[in-house]
Design a protein around this motif. Sequence first.
Motif, PDB file in Angstrom:
ATOM      1  N   PHE A  70       0.784  -5.455  -3.838  1.00  0.00           N
ATOM      2  CA  PHE A  70       2.060  -4.313  -3.721  1.00  0.00           C
ATOM      3  C   PHE A  70       1.537  -3.124  -3.053  1.00  0.00           C
ATOM      4  O   PHE A  70       0.522  -2.745  -3.077  1.00  0.00           O
ATOM      5  N   THR A  71       2.687  -2.705  -2.366  1.00  0.00           N
ATOM      6  CA  THR A  71       2.268  -1.088  -1.722  1.00  0.00           C
ATOM      7  C   THR A  71       3.054  -0.115  -2.460  1.00  0.00           C
ATOM      8  O   THR A  71       4.366  -0.306  -2.706  1.00  0.00           O
ATOM      9  N   ASP A  72       2.604   1.129  -2.997  1.00  0.00           N
ATOM     10  CA  ASP A  72       3.000   1.831  -3.954  1.00  0.00           C
ATOM     11  C   ASP A  72       3.846   2.563  -3.025  1.00  0.00           C
ATOM     12  O   ASP A  72       3.970   2.709  -1.892  1.00  0.00           O
ATOM     13  N   LEU A 124      -0.754   8.416   8.174  1.00  0.00           N
ATOM     14  CA  LEU A 124      -1.621   7.647   8.981  1.00  0.00           C
ATOM     15  C   LEU A 124      -0.405   6.315   9.453  1.00  0.00           C
ATOM     16  O   LEU A 124      -1.021   5.685  10.543  1.00  0.00           O
ATOM     17  N   GLY A 125       0.533   6.076   8.880  1.00  0.00           N
ATOM     18  CA  GLY A 125       1.491   4.995   9.410  1.00  0.00           C
ATOM     19  C   GLY A 125       0.882   3.777   8.568  1.00  0.00           C
ATOM     20  O   GLY A 125       1.386   2.625   9.316  1.00  0.00           O
ATOM     21  N   GLY A 126       0.116   3.893   7.353  1.00  0.00           N
ATOM     22  CA  GLY A 126      -0.144   2.622   6.667  1.00  0.00           C
ATOM     23  C   GLY A 126      -1.862   2.550   6.417  1.00  0.00           C
ATOM     24  O   GLY A 126      -2.068   3.665   6.609  1.00  0.00           O
ATOM     25  N   GLN A 175      -5.718  19.819   7.009  1.00  0.00           N
ATOM     26  CA  GLN A 175      -6.304  20.787   7.576  1.00  0.00           C
ATOM     27  C   GLN A 175      -7.994  20.388   7.393  1.00  0.00           C
ATOM     28  O   GLN A 175      -8.759  20.801   8.291  1.00  0.00           O
ATOM     29  N   TYR A 176      -8.270  19.434   6.417  1.00  0.00           N
ATOM     30  CA  TYR A 176      -9.625  19.064   6.212  1.00  0.00           C
ATOM     31  C   TYR A 176      -9.614  17.418   6.751  1.00  0.00           C
ATOM     32  O   TYR A 176     -10.937  16.932   6.374  1.00  0.00           O
ATOM     33  N   GLY A 177      -8.735  17.039   7.472  1.00  0.00           N
ATOM     34  CA  GLY A 177      -8.818  15.541   7.733  1.00  0.00           C
ATOM     35  C   GLY A 177      -8.551  14.619   6.706  1.00  0.00           C
ATOM     36  O   GLY A 177      -8.942  13.441   6.692  1.00  0.00           O
ATOM     37  N   ALA A 178      -8.190  15.135   5.498  1.00  0.00           N
ATOM     38  CA  ALA A 178      -7.624  14.007   4.515  1.00  0.00           C
ATOM     39  C   ALA A 178      -6.354  13.772   4.452  1.00  0.00           C
ATOM     40  O   ALA A 178      -5.504  14.457   4.198  1.00  0.00           O
ATOM     41  N   LEU A 179      -6.140  12.613   5.218  1.00  0.00           N
ATOM     42  CA  LEU A 179      -4.689  12.219   5.427  1.00  0.00           C
ATOM     43  C   LEU A 179      -4.264  10.804   4.655  1.00  0.00           C
ATOM     44  O   LEU A 179      -5.184  10.025   4.407  1.00  0.00           O
ATOM     45  N   HIS A 202      -0.251   3.451  -0.415  1.00  0.00           N
ATOM     46  CA  HIS A 202      -1.451   2.652  -0.854  1.00  0.00           C
ATOM     47  C   HIS A 202      -1.161   1.378  -1.263  1.00  0.00           C
ATOM     48  O   HIS A 202      -0.196   0.944  -2.091  1.00  0.00           O
ATOM     49  N   GLN A 203      -2.051   0.371  -0.891  1.00  0.00           N
ATOM     50  CA  GLN A 203      -1.947  -1.326  -1.333  1.00  0.00           C
ATOM     51  C   GLN A 203      -2.758  -1.541  -2.660  1.00  0.00           C
ATOM     52  O   GLN A 203      -3.927  -0.861  -2.737  1.00  0.00           O
ATOM     53  N   TRP A 204      -2.346  -2.170  -3.564  1.00  0.00           N
ATOM     54  CA  TRP A 204      -2.914  -2.576  -4.628  1.00  0.00           C
ATOM     55  C   TRP A 204      -2.674  -3.973  -4.885  1.00  0.00           C
ATOM     56  O   TRP A 204      -1.841  -4.831  -4.615  1.00  0.00           O
TER      57      TRP A 204
END
Length: 172
Positions: A129-131, A85-87, A76-80, A135-137
């Motif tokens: 890696f991707t968690d 987002l699909g990545g 609702q606040y645009g925090a996706l 998220h990528q780290w």
Amino acid sequence: MTEHTPAQRPAVNPVPPCNGAIPYLVVRGAGDAIAYYQRALGAQLVFKLDAPDGSVMHAEMKVGEARFMLSEERPQYGALSPLSLGGTSTTAVVYVPDVDAQVAAAVAAGARIGMPVADQFWGDRSGQFTDPFGHQWMLSTHIEDPTPEQMHERLQAMFAQQPHEGCAGAAA
């Protein structure tokens, strides 16, 4: 780049001082993410604020001296989150004393390897890696201080060995 055993490496600080931006992650399931980062990265929860509905409004965590912040996804606040987002197009880079052990812990806790841990031409031993939250780290242990000239030479040698694969070692 030739891999070296720890005994063959010159003495350098494996975790350089932090000096820059602080990543702020938007996470679907932020409470679960906090527990994951504690297990997978050995992260410590520094501070947390919950919203009236009990979801994580804001949290600050640290791995060694490196800090990052996170919040529950709020469409609702645009925090996706990356899951919505699909990545993601960003990677959080964190230096740790033992990258091999820390990446193995992340994988054991549910991460997907994007780049196996290896010595890199820029002087770090790194893995990406991707968690489970998308998220990528990139975790790294600093192993040497090559000169800019050495890095250019190593990059050219890497491209000469893999002319059609691009810069696989620097995919961050």
